[in-house]
Write a protein that holds these residues in place. Structure first.
Motif, PDB file in Angstrom:
ATOM      1  N   SER A  42       0.834  -1.200   0.000  1.00  0.00           N
ATOM      2  CA  SER A  42       0.000   0.000   0.000  1.00  0.00           C
ATOM      3  C   SER A  42       0.868   1.250   0.000  1.00  0.00           C
ATOM      4  O   SER A  42       2.068   1.199   0.302  1.00  0.00           O
ATOM      5  CB  SER A  42      -0.904   0.004   1.235  1.00  0.00           C
ATOM      6  OG  SER A  42      -0.121   0.171   2.416  1.00  0.00           O
ATOM      7  N   GLU A  43       0.264   2.367  -0.308  1.00  0.00           N
ATOM      8  CA  GLU A  43       0.989   3.632  -0.264  1.00  0.00           C
ATOM      9  C   GLU A  43       1.430   3.949   1.163  1.00  0.00           C
ATOM     10  O   GLU A  43       2.492   4.529   1.375  1.00  0.00           O
ATOM     11  CB  GLU A  43       0.122   4.756  -0.836  1.00  0.00           C
ATOM     12  CG  GLU A  43      -0.009   4.719  -2.347  1.00  0.00           C
ATOM     13  CD  GLU A  43       1.351   4.679  -3.037  1.00  0.00           C
ATOM     14  OE1 GLU A  43       2.202   5.561  -2.755  1.00  0.00           O
ATOM     15  OE2 GLU A  43       1.589   3.756  -3.843  1.00  0.00           O
ATOM     16  N   GLU A  44       0.600   3.577   2.127  1.00  0.00           N
ATOM     17  CA  GLU A  44       0.968   3.788   3.533  1.00  0.00           C
ATOM     18  C   GLU A  44       2.206   2.973   3.880  1.00  0.00           C
ATOM     19  O   GLU A  44       3.134   3.482   4.535  1.00  0.00           O
ATOM     20  CB  GLU A  44      -0.181   3.378   4.448  1.00  0.00           C
ATOM     21  CG  GLU A  44       0.142   3.543   5.931  1.00  0.00           C
ATOM     22  CD  GLU A  44      -0.931   2.955   6.835  1.00  0.00           C
ATOM     23  OE1 GLU A  44      -1.709   3.734   7.406  1.00  0.00           O
ATOM     24  OE2 GLU A  44      -0.979   1.714   6.973  1.00  0.00           O
ATOM     25  N   GLU A  45       2.258   1.722   3.449  1.00  0.00           N
ATOM     26  CA  GLU A  45       3.425   0.882   3.714  1.00  0.00           C
ATOM     27  C   GLU A  45       4.670   1.463   3.052  1.00  0.00           C
ATOM     28  O   GLU A  45       5.754   1.498   3.662  1.00  0.00           O
ATOM     29  CB  GLU A  45       3.163  -0.539   3.203  1.00  0.00           C
ATOM     30  CG  GLU A  45       2.159  -1.303   4.055  1.00  0.00           C
ATOM     31  CD  GLU A  45       1.755  -2.623   3.443  1.00  0.00           C
ATOM     32  OE1 GLU A  45       1.632  -3.621   4.191  1.00  0.00           O
ATOM     33  OE2 GLU A  45       1.555  -2.667   2.202  1.00  0.00           O
ATOM     34  N   ARG A  46       4.530   1.938   1.817  1.00  0.00           N
ATOM     35  CA  ARG A  46       5.675   2.514   1.113  1.00  0.00           C
ATOM     36  C   ARG A  46       6.165   3.781   1.818  1.00  0.00           C
ATOM     37  O   ARG A  46       7.370   4.003   1.958  1.00  0.00           O
ATOM     38  CB  ARG A  46       5.300   2.818  -0.341  1.00  0.00           C
ATOM     39  CG  ARG A  46       6.512   3.226  -1.201  1.00  0.00           C
ATOM     40  CD  ARG A  46       6.087   3.433  -2.650  1.00  0.00           C
ATOM     41  NE  ARG A  46       5.390   2.265  -3.180  1.00  0.00           N
ATOM     42  CZ  ARG A  46       5.998   1.164  -3.608  1.00  0.00           C
ATOM     43  NH1 ARG A  46       7.329   1.101  -3.601  1.00  0.00           N
ATOM     44  NH2 ARG A  46       5.303   0.141  -4.066  1.00  0.00           N
ATOM     45  N   ARG A  47       5.227   4.592   2.259  1.00  0.00           N
ATOM     46  CA  ARG A  47       5.602   5.826   2.959  1.00  0.00           C
ATOM     47  C   ARG A  47       6.343   5.497   4.253  1.00  0.00           C
ATOM     48  O   ARG A  47       7.390   6.074   4.556  1.00  0.00           O
ATOM     49  CB  ARG A  47       4.366   6.670   3.250  1.00  0.00           C
ATOM     50  CG  ARG A  47       4.675   7.991   3.954  1.00  0.00           C
ATOM     51  CD  ARG A  47       3.431   8.840   4.132  1.00  0.00           C
ATOM     52  NE  ARG A  47       3.769  10.128   4.722  1.00  0.00           N
ATOM     53  CZ  ARG A  47       4.217  11.167   4.033  1.00  0.00           C
ATOM     54  NH1 ARG A  47       4.375  11.072   2.733  1.00  0.00           N
ATOM     55  NH2 ARG A  47       4.518  12.303   4.638  1.00  0.00           N
ATOM     56  N   MET A  87      15.003  -1.640  -2.618  1.00  0.00           N
ATOM     57  CA  MET A  87      14.607  -0.424  -3.337  1.00  0.00           C
ATOM     58  C   MET A  87      13.168  -0.472  -3.818  1.00  0.00           C
ATOM     59  O   MET A  87      12.587   0.570  -4.143  1.00  0.00           O
ATOM     60  CB  MET A  87      15.547  -0.203  -4.516  1.00  0.00           C
ATOM     61  CG  MET A  87      16.980   0.143  -4.121  1.00  0.00           C
ATOM     62  SD  MET A  87      17.093   1.717  -3.232  1.00  0.00           S
ATOM     63  CE  MET A  87      16.727   2.895  -4.542  1.00  0.00           C
ATOM     64  N   ASP A  88      12.556  -1.667  -3.829  1.00  0.00           N
ATOM     65  CA  ASP A  88      11.157  -1.757  -4.247  1.00  0.00           C
ATOM     66  C   ASP A  88      10.220  -1.072  -3.255  1.00  0.00           C
ATOM     67  O   ASP A  88       9.057  -0.823  -3.583  1.00  0.00           O
ATOM     68  CB  ASP A  88      10.745  -3.226  -4.403  1.00  0.00           C
ATOM     69  CG  ASP A  88      11.397  -3.884  -5.606  1.00  0.00           C
ATOM     70  OD1 ASP A  88      11.829  -3.154  -6.514  1.00  0.00           O
ATOM     71  OD2 ASP A  88      11.481  -5.129  -5.625  1.00  0.00           O
ATOM     72  N   GLY A  89      10.727  -0.769  -2.065  1.00  0.00           N
ATOM     73  CA  GLY A  89       9.876  -0.105  -1.072  1.00  0.00           C
ATOM     74  C   GLY A  89      10.140   1.375  -0.922  1.00  0.00           C
ATOM     75  O   GLY A  89       9.469   2.055  -0.139  1.00  0.00           O
ATOM     76  N   VAL A  90      11.116   1.913  -1.664  1.00  0.00           N
ATOM     77  CA  VAL A  90      11.552   3.301  -1.479  1.00  0.00           C
ATOM     78  C   VAL A  90      10.768   4.249  -2.381  1.00  0.00           C
ATOM     79  O   VAL A  90      10.692   4.052  -3.598  1.00  0.00           O
ATOM     80  CB  VAL A  90      13.058   3.443  -1.760  1.00  0.00           C
ATOM     81  CG1 VAL A  90      13.499   4.894  -1.587  1.00  0.00           C
ATOM     82  CG2 VAL A  90      13.861   2.521  -0.836  1.00  0.00           C
ATOM     83  N   ASP A  91      10.194   5.280  -1.785  1.00  0.00           N
ATOM     84  CA  ASP A  91       9.590   6.388  -2.536  1.00  0.00           C
ATOM     85  C   ASP A  91      10.596   7.536  -2.516  1.00  0.00           C
ATOM     86  O   ASP A  91      10.683   8.283  -1.541  1.00  0.00           O
ATOM     87  CB  ASP A  91       8.268   6.803  -1.886  1.00  0.00           C
ATOM     88  CG  ASP A  91       7.562   7.932  -2.643  1.00  0.00           C
ATOM     89  OD1 ASP A  91       8.158   8.471  -3.605  1.00  0.00           O
ATOM     90  OD2 ASP A  91       6.431   8.276  -2.255  1.00  0.00           O
ATOM     91  N   GLU A  92      11.359   7.664  -3.594  1.00  0.00           N
ATOM     92  CA  GLU A  92      12.434   8.659  -3.611  1.00  0.00           C
ATOM     93  C   GLU A  92      11.903  10.083  -3.538  1.00  0.00           C
ATOM     94  O   GLU A  92      12.652  11.005  -3.187  1.00  0.00           O
ATOM     95  CB  GLU A  92      13.304   8.472  -4.854  1.00  0.00           C
ATOM     96  CG  GLU A  92      14.125   7.187  -4.810  1.00  0.00           C
ATOM     97  CD  GLU A  92      15.230   7.158  -5.853  1.00  0.00           C
ATOM     98  OE1 GLU A  92      15.767   8.238  -6.191  1.00  0.00           O
ATOM     99  OE2 GLU A  92      15.572   6.055  -6.315  1.00  0.00           O
ATOM    100  N   ALA A  93      10.635  10.269  -3.838  1.00  0.00           N
ATOM    101  CA  ALA A  93      10.055  11.608  -3.735  1.00  0.00           C
ATOM    102  C   ALA A  93      10.025  12.101  -2.288  1.00  0.00           C
ATOM    103  O   ALA A  93       9.947  13.315  -2.037  1.00  0.00           O
ATOM    104  CB  ALA A  93       8.637  11.615  -4.317  1.00  0.00           C
ATOM    105  N   LEU A  94      10.103  11.173  -1.349  1.00  0.00           N
ATOM    106  CA  LEU A  94      10.090  11.537   0.071  1.00  0.00           C
ATOM    107  C   LEU A  94      11.493  11.800   0.601  1.00  0.00           C
ATOM    108  O   LEU A  94      11.644  12.226   1.756  1.00  0.00           O
ATOM    109  CB  LEU A  94       9.437  10.429   0.901  1.00  0.00           C
ATOM    110  CG  LEU A  94       7.964  10.130   0.611  1.00  0.00           C
ATOM    111  CD1 LEU A  94       7.484   8.977   1.471  1.00  0.00           C
ATOM    112  CD2 LEU A  94       7.107  11.369   0.864  1.00  0.00           C
ATOM    113  N   LEU A  95      12.515  11.532  -0.206  1.00  0.00           N
ATOM    114  CA  LEU A  95      13.899  11.735   0.223  1.00  0.00           C
ATOM    115  C   LEU A  95      14.415  13.059  -0.307  1.00  0.00           C
ATOM    116  O   LEU A  95      14.160  13.424  -1.459  1.00  0.00           O
ATOM    117  CB  LEU A  95      14.789  10.603  -0.304  1.00  0.00           C
ATOM    118  CG  LEU A  95      14.432   9.173   0.107  1.00  0.00           C
ATOM    119  CD1 LEU A  95      15.397   8.183  -0.546  1.00  0.00           C
ATOM    120  CD2 LEU A  95      14.451   9.006   1.619  1.00  0.00           C
ATOM    121  N   ASN A  96      15.164  13.769   0.525  1.00  0.00           N
ATOM    122  CA  ASN A  96      15.802  14.991   0.031  1.00  0.00           C
ATOM    123  C   ASN A  96      17.117  14.631  -0.667  1.00  0.00           C
ATOM    124  O   ASN A  96      17.536  13.471  -0.687  1.00  0.00           O
ATOM    125  CB  ASN A  96      16.014  16.001   1.167  1.00  0.00           C
ATOM    126  CG  ASN A  96      16.904  15.476   2.283  1.00  0.00           C
ATOM    127  OD1 ASN A  96      17.865  14.737   2.042  1.00  0.00           O
ATOM    128  ND2 ASN A  96      16.596  15.861   3.517  1.00  0.00           N
TER     129      ASN A  96
END
Length: 593
Positions: free
Chosen positions: A413-418, A545-554
């Motif tokens: 889910s998006e929650e899990e990814r976040r 890396m399948d769980g990483v949302d790079e948009a949340l990383l600076n």
């Protein structure tokens, strides 16, 4: 219904005991104990490593910490025992509960060998203030336990200087110097990790931890080691004789202490209350075992060994990860079968001696229990969906490892990814710390919790713990904790200390996420402001890396992530097959870094 608890309560009534305390520890105050000493588990049914039962004649309570809330709720009989969630607002500690409920004339009973001196003195003061009676010679739980396992007595073996990096005479010289500083004529040691470290010996009296039951007595002229003599080989006996160490029977420690006179240094947190009482006619000097701080600071030989065993561990973990990712959904898998597969990979590595703790292999909602252990009854099949958390480690002659990775098996889910990405941010933030000598773990803990606290999320445990060198996977005095409490591990961080960095998110009934690396503290620079320190990653295991949302990383976090993965790839790829190395290169997105 007759249960061990109801039998205990009947015995309490017969002996007029109002409260009976059963802790988790053994006579050496060990964290993980031999099956012979699991009285709290026998009485309560709760299998976690940390907790205590306070039984009353008509009701009882189990105290445990946030790592075990979900597990304890599932394992104890709520009709017979109430769960007391340590650290939760409004929940009293055992001492606070007794302060409120202990009455004049009440008897508080326990086995004085199973609590440390610090706690024993607190209970004694509390009982005296309430005009109650503290009785420390009871063994009610032990006496009820039919079929109790026999205490372990494994062969003791030498941990060679080529791995230890320092000889026994050198260590004894340093300890005697510390004794001189505090004017102690003798030093009594009950802590098993300290004894194993001082004498460069190991055993297997406890699962996953290479320790042996023993006591030590050190003076400026002599040194005595109390062990079960049947556990000593001729080689070990000869080595001890060469180092001028007298061997005495383990069972004679009480009578030996009763005969001593003079000033004695003891650690009140590791010497049990009963043995401290044997020394009461002496001048007791309370203080931390000098060896505690010494063994926490790894020498150059040990650091080299740690890097070697982490390379081996990384190879095993990466080969396992490749197999898992390639086969999920096409090969039948359960929690226990993949746990066994990982152990097979570790067993292929040089100098591997076995797991450093019971592996936590937890799928989906099972991972919300921080210290879940899959059993035949709880084992579940893995599907190409959701999260799988594996917390595992190895004991190598060159060091001890501890690593957690959360694997993405398919759709999440998006929650899990976040939450996966927030945990990654937290781990990277702490690992990149630059700080002045003098900082403690409590000074830095906010770096890990910050990204989660900003979202109103926390985890009910410390962020990290010290790790021994072919010793206990949990070792003080260093740790990462945000709360500063009495007797909490919070030493000044020193170059050579090794501490885990393991933030997490745990959603009961849904999932758990943890990412854990071991960090080596090292010098960074010296200038007019003082000595700056930093951390170096010891762990060499890919992050999924399948769980990483790079948009949340600076930008900085992205650089840190790819720099870590470049280190992992460069270190591991020469030891992988071409297929495994090619997969790893593309999976870690090395080409994009």
């Amino acid at each position: 219904m007759t249960t061990p608890l109801t039998k205990l309560q009947k015995s309490m009534i017969e002996k007029n005991i109002a409260y009976y305390l059963i802790p988790s520890e053994d006579p050496h105050q060990s964290e993980y104990v031999d099956a012979h000493y699991k009285c709290r588990q026998f009485i309560s049914g709760f299998t976690g490593s940390s907790g205590a039962v306070l039984a009353e004649q008509t009701e009882s309570r189990l105290w445990t910490d946030g790592r075990y809330f979900t597990q304890a709720e599932a394992q104890i009989d709520s009709e017979q025992m109430k769960l007391m969630k340590m650290g939760v607002a409004g929940v009293p500690t055992i001492l606070e509960y007794l302060t409120e409920h202990l009455s004049e004339g009440d008897v508080l009973g326990l086995n004085g060998r199973m609590i440390n001196t610090s706690y024993g003195k607190k209970l004694a003061r509390l009982a005296a203030s309430k005009k109650a009676v503290l009785e420390t010679d009871h063994t009610l739980a032990e006496d009820l336990w039919t079929g109790r396992p026999v205490a372990a007595a494994s062969p003791i073996f030498i941990h060679e200087d080529i791995y230890a990096g320092e000889s026994v005479p050198s260590k004894l010289k340093r300890i005697r110097s510390c004794m001189e500083t505090v004017s102690a004529e003798a030093h009594f040691i009950a802590s098993l990790p300290d004894i194993a470290w001082i004498f460069n010996l190991r055993g297997n009296d406890m699962p996953c931890t290479p320790l042996f039951y023993s006591y030590a007595w050190i003076t400026q002229e002599n040194c005595c080691l109390f062990v079960r003599e049947t556990c000593l080989s001729e080689e070990v006996s000869r080595r001890l004789e060469q180092d001028k160490i007298t061997i005495l029977p383990y069972g004679q420690i009480d009578s030996f202490l009763a005969k001593q006179k003079g000033s004695v240094l003891i650690d009140p947190d590791t010497v049990n209350y009963k043995l401290c009482q044997e020394l009461e006619k002496n001048q007791i000097i309370f203080g931390e075992n000098p060896s505690s701080g010494m063994k926490a600071v790894k020498n150059e030989t040990q650091i080299s060994g740690l890097k070697e065993c982490h390379l081996s561990d990384g190879i095993a973990m990466t080969k396992f990860m490749f197999w898992l990712k390639q086969n999920i959904g096409s090969v039948p898998m359960t929690e226990r079968s993949v746990q066994d597969r990982l152990e097979e990979e570790r067993r292929k590595q040089p100098l591997y001696q076995g797991p450093s703790f019971d592996t936590i292999c937890a799928y989906k909602d099972h991972a919300a229990m921080m210290h879940y252990c899959s059993t035949e009854q709880s084992d579940v099949c893995l599907k190409p969906e959701g999260l799988l958390l594996i917390d595992s480690g190895g004991q190598y002659l060159t060091g001890t490892t501890d690593v957690t990775r959360t694997f993405i098996l398919g759709d999440i889910s998006e929650e899990e990814r976040r939450h996966f990405t927030l945990v990654l941010k937290s781990m990277l933030s702490l690992s990149d710390a630059k700080f002045l000598l003098g900082c403690r773990g409590s000074s830095l803990d906010i770096l890990a919790r910050g990204p989660l606290w900003e979202e109103g999320i926390d985890y009910r445990c410390g962020t990290g713990h010290g790790v021994g060198h072919f010793l206990g996977v949990h070792e003080g005095p260093n740790a990462f904790r945000w709360q500063v409490r009495d007797n909490q591990l919070d030493a000044v961080l020193m170059p050579g200390m090794v501490t885990t960095d393991e933030p997490g998110v745990y959603i009961p009934g849904k999932y758990g996420i943890r990412t854990e690396n071991m960090l080596l503290c090292r010098k960074q620079r010296q200038n007019e402001y003082g000595s700056f320190l930093e951390f170096e990653h010891l762990t060499l295991v890919p992050i999924d890396m399948d769980g990483v949302d790079e948009a949340l990383l600076n930008d900085k976090e992205i650089r840190l992530l790819y720099a870590y993965h470049q280190l992992v790839f460069d270190s591991l790829s020469p030891h992988l097959t071409d297929e495994e190395a090619g997969w790893l290169y593309h999976f870690l997105r090395i080409q994009n870094s």
